[in-house]
Design a protein around this motif. Structure first.
Motif, mmCIF file in Angstrom:
data_model
loop_
_atom_site.group_PDB
_atom_site.id
_atom_site.type_symbol
_atom_site.label_atom_id
_atom_site.label_comp_id
_atom_site.label_asym_id
_atom_site.label_seq_id
_atom_site.Cartn_x
_atom_site.Cartn_y
_atom_site.Cartn_z
ATOM 1 N N ALA A 182 0.819 -1.210 0.000
ATOM 2 C CA ALA A 182 0.000 0.000 0.000
ATOM 3 C C ALA A 182 0.855 1.264 0.000
ATOM 4 C CB ALA A 182 -0.929 0.002 1.218
ATOM 5 N N GLY A 183 2.075 1.170 0.590
ATOM 6 C CA GLY A 183 2.896 2.369 0.733
ATOM 7 C C GLY A 183 3.877 2.614 -0.400
ATOM 8 N N VAL A 184 4.700 1.618 -0.722
ATOM 9 C CA VAL A 184 5.744 1.823 -1.739
ATOM 10 C C VAL A 184 5.532 0.973 -2.984
ATOM 11 C CG1 VAL A 184 7.449 2.500 -0.007
ATOM 12 C CG2 VAL A 184 7.254 0.086 -0.670
ATOM 13 N N GLY A 225 -13.392 -4.249 2.840
ATOM 14 C CA GLY A 225 -12.697 -2.995 2.585
ATOM 15 C C GLY A 225 -11.272 -3.056 3.101
ATOM 16 N N GLY A 226 -10.487 -2.041 2.774
ATOM 17 C CA GLY A 226 -9.110 -1.975 3.250
ATOM 18 C C GLY A 226 -8.081 -2.456 2.261
ATOM 19 N N GLY A 227 -8.504 -3.210 1.237
ATOM 20 C CA GLY A 227 -7.571 -3.650 0.204
ATOM 21 C C GLY A 227 -6.423 -4.460 0.762
ATOM 22 N N ALA A 228 -5.206 -4.089 0.385
ATOM 23 C CA ALA A 228 -4.006 -4.823 0.779
ATOM 24 C C ALA A 228 -3.812 -4.831 2.290
ATOM 25 C CB ALA A 228 -2.780 -4.221 0.096
ATOM 26 N N LEU A 229 -4.250 -3.779 2.978
ATOM 27 C CA LEU A 229 -4.093 -3.730 4.425
ATOM 28 C C LEU A 229 -4.924 -4.821 5.105
ATOM 29 C CD1 LEU A 229 -4.171 0.141 4.956
ATOM 30 C CD2 LEU A 229 -2.180 -1.366 5.056
ATOM 31 N N THR A 230 -6.119 -5.061 4.610
ATOM 32 C CA THR A 230 -6.967 -6.117 5.169
ATOM 33 C C THR A 230 -6.367 -7.494 4.889
ATOM 34 O OG1 THR A 230 -9.017 -4.857 5.106
ATOM 35 C CG2 THR A 230 -9.228 -7.244 4.953
ATOM 36 N N GLY A 255 -7.552 1.405 2.073
ATOM 37 C CA GLY A 255 -7.109 2.086 3.281
ATOM 38 C C GLY A 255 -7.967 1.737 4.477
ATOM 39 N N TRP A 256 -7.461 2.073 5.677
ATOM 40 C CA TRP A 256 -8.173 1.734 6.904
ATOM 41 C C TRP A 256 -9.524 2.429 7.007
ATOM 42 C CZ3 TRP A 256 -6.554 -2.519 8.355
ATOM 43 C CH2 TRP A 256 -5.215 -2.838 8.560
ATOM 44 N N GLY A 308 -11.754 2.650 4.845
ATOM 45 C CA GLY A 308 -12.789 1.925 4.117
ATOM 46 C C GLY A 308 -13.104 0.565 4.687
ATOM 47 N N VAL A 309 -12.636 0.261 5.907
ATOM 48 C CA VAL A 309 -12.801 -1.058 6.520
ATOM 49 C C VAL A 309 -14.077 -1.108 7.355
ATOM 50 C CG1 VAL A 309 -11.833 -2.684 8.193
ATOM 51 C CG2 VAL A 309 -10.323 -1.523 6.577
ATOM 52 N N HIS A 310 -14.816 -2.220 7.251
ATOM 53 C CA HIS A 310 -15.907 -2.486 8.186
ATOM 54 C C HIS A 310 -15.311 -3.245 9.370
ATOM 55 C CE1 HIS A 310 -19.620 -4.448 9.767
ATOM 56 N NE2 HIS A 310 -20.117 -3.257 9.473
ATOM 57 N N TRP A 311 -15.028 -2.509 10.438
ATOM 58 C CA TRP A 311 -14.221 -3.027 11.530
ATOM 59 C C TRP A 311 -14.824 -4.221 12.264
ATOM 60 C CZ3 TRP A 311 -9.280 -2.078 11.899
ATOM 61 C CH2 TRP A 311 -8.775 -0.932 11.285
ATOM 62 N N PRO A 312 -16.136 -4.225 12.559
ATOM 63 C CA PRO A 312 -16.680 -5.408 13.262
ATOM 64 C C PRO A 312 -16.454 -6.707 12.485
ATOM 65 C CG PRO A 312 -18.234 -3.589 13.370
ATOM 66 C CD PRO A 312 -17.159 -3.174 12.414
ATOM 67 N N THR A 313 -16.677 -6.649 11.174
ATOM 68 C CA THR A 313 -16.461 -7.857 10.364
ATOM 69 C C THR A 313 -14.997 -8.266 10.368
ATOM 70 O OG1 THR A 313 -18.318 -7.305 8.915
ATOM 71 C CG2 THR A 313 -16.695 -8.856 8.065
#
Length: 457
Positions: A196-198, A280-285, A348-349, A351-356
């Motif tokens: 996500a960063g580089v 959500g979250g893409g690569a971070l998830t 990105g964080w 766009g994350v549905h955190w409970p799931t």
């Protein structure tokens, strides 16, 4: 007023520390064998890079194709070459100096990582013009990497019995679980952050740099030639190993139950799609879910002190895999429930549905913990119950199982997810794992009665 407890009846801090130490992982193998310590530390560092690349390849293929099925094919295409490499790699490890085999296999794996980095930089350049590199290039290089890693892992597993005394094998296997947990925790999480960063090209490059630590541990091993009479590598040696496996119902059963777990209960191939379309979250998830499984693995290994006191390894393995199936089914059920939640996923964080994500991460942690319990006892059984001259070939089959099983699982999950829905493969698979292990355990008396104090293959 009740009398104050006497000093004799009060638990002392020292006794509390002793009680805790009984549950913590035993570090004695690291002190007993400097060679094992170097191999363990180097393997953990280089393994972080290897798991980074494993996640990055999935992200790269999904970026090019936007297909979960194609992500699953990364492992599926490599499956047959890996089976061949595992069988013949075990033969090579039983015939030649195991240190030399490790050096050649490791250098080949490193060269494939460099090639992946070059391909990814090329794709990045093409993407600037609105196109992508051909995905089959990544399939070819990833298959080469899988073959080299299979030979390396088969040889590495057969080395442990030579550089440690027999009574430390289960403790060494638990330590390997910690290093594996570190790889699985740090590697995927770092892959997600770096991707996500580089970008993906630099993610592959970092793996190529981390390789040096693992190679140093291999280079400093003592010479490990074959024990006993000299033989030529060939079909008779492989046939001898397969004949031994046919006469070894407990070792054979340890392979079968792991294939069932990895084929039907492994949801990793679904992560890119979950990060892009549901959670959500893409690569971070993707990195977070993979790391959650590793946290369960590492915590189990950290508190693995009691493993040396468990002797009914067959029963322990079966129960652990059934727990693995329970968490796999819960993963699928959670994904099904999440499909009804109104949520706009984004990168990105934010766009994350955190409970799931939290519940899915908890399921992954449970799966990682249960799988590690199974792995500790399966690996210990193979090393203790088999003679040294057979360990390379059996480790070759073991590596085919533990790496080939997940690739079958990737194909299973990718195909069913494409045909039905993301929630279906883990929910159905978890139920199948629980049921099949119960049937096999009941049917195999020798497996139920296996005792590590008198190990029989």
């Amino acid at each position: 007023m009740p009398p104050e407890p006497s000093p004799a009846s009060s638990p002392s801090p020292a006794s509390g520390r002793r009680g805790l130490s009984r549950h913590l992982v035993d570090l004695a193998p690291l002190r007993a064998s400097p060679a094992f310590a170097r191999l363990w530390i180097g393997g953990a560092i280089s393994g972080i890079g290897a798991f980074m690349t494993q996640v990055a390849v999935g992200l790269q293929v999904y970026e090019i194709t936007e297909s979960t099925f194609m992500v699953g094919l990364v492992g599926g295409i490599a499956l047959l070459p890996m089976i061949i490499a595992g069988l013949w790699g075990g033969v090579i490890a039983d015939v030649f100096d195991r240190r030399r085999v490790l050096i050649v296999a490791s250098l080949t794996a490193w060269a494939s990582t460099v090639a992946l980095a070059a391909l990814s930089f090329h794709d990045q350049h093409l993407h600037a013009d609105g196109t992508h590199a051909a995905v089959w290039h990544f399939f070819v290089v990833t298959t080469l990497s899988a073959v080299a890693s299979t030979v390396s892992n088969a040889t590495r597993g057969s080395v442990v019995g030579r550089i440690l005394p027999a009574d430390m094998i289960s403790r060494a296997t638990a330590l390997n679980g910690i290093s594996f947990g570190v790889m699985l925790t740090v590697g995927p999480a770092l892959a997600g952050v770096l991707a996500a960063g580089v970008g993906l090209p630099w993610t592959f490059t970092v793996d190529a740099v981390l390789f040096s630590a693992g190679f140093l541990g291999i280079w400093m091993l003592p010479s490990l030639p074959r024990l006993g009479e000299r033989v030529e590598a060939g079909w008779p040696v492989l046939k001898e190993g397969l004949a031994f496996l046919r006469r070894s119902p407990n070792i054979r059963m340890s392979f079968v139950v792991d294939i069932i777990a990895m084929t039907f209960g492994r949801p990793y191939v679904l992560f890119p799609a979950l990060g892009a379309t549901l959670v959500g979250g893409g690569a971070l998830t993707v990195g977070a879910l993979a790391a959650a499984g590793a946290v369960g693995t590492m915590l189990t290994s950290l508190f693995s002190g009691p493993v040396a006191r468990v002797h009914r390894h067959g029963v322990a393995i079966s129960r652990a895999i059934q727990v693995f199936g329970v968490f796999a089914a819960l993963f699928g059920l959670t994904t099904l429930v999440a499909t009804a939640v109104e949520h706009e996923p984004a990168e990105g964080w934010g766009g994350v549905h955190w409970p799931t994500l939290a519940v899915l991460a908890l399921c992954m942690a449970g799966m990682g913990a249960a799988d590690e319990v199974s792995a500790i006892f399966r690996q210990t059984m193979i090393i203790q119950a088999a003679p040294d001259e057979m360990r390379g070939r059996l480790q070759g089959v073991f590596v085919v199982v533990v790496t080939g099983g997940p690739r079958l699982g990737d194909m299973y999950a990718g195909a069913l997810a494409a045909a039905v829905a993301l929630w279906f493969p883990p929910l159905l698979g978890g139920v199948l794992v629980i049921a099949l292990i119960a049937i096999l355990t009941r049917a195999q008396r020798a497996w139920r009665e296996y005792d590590a104090q008198a190990p029989t293959p």
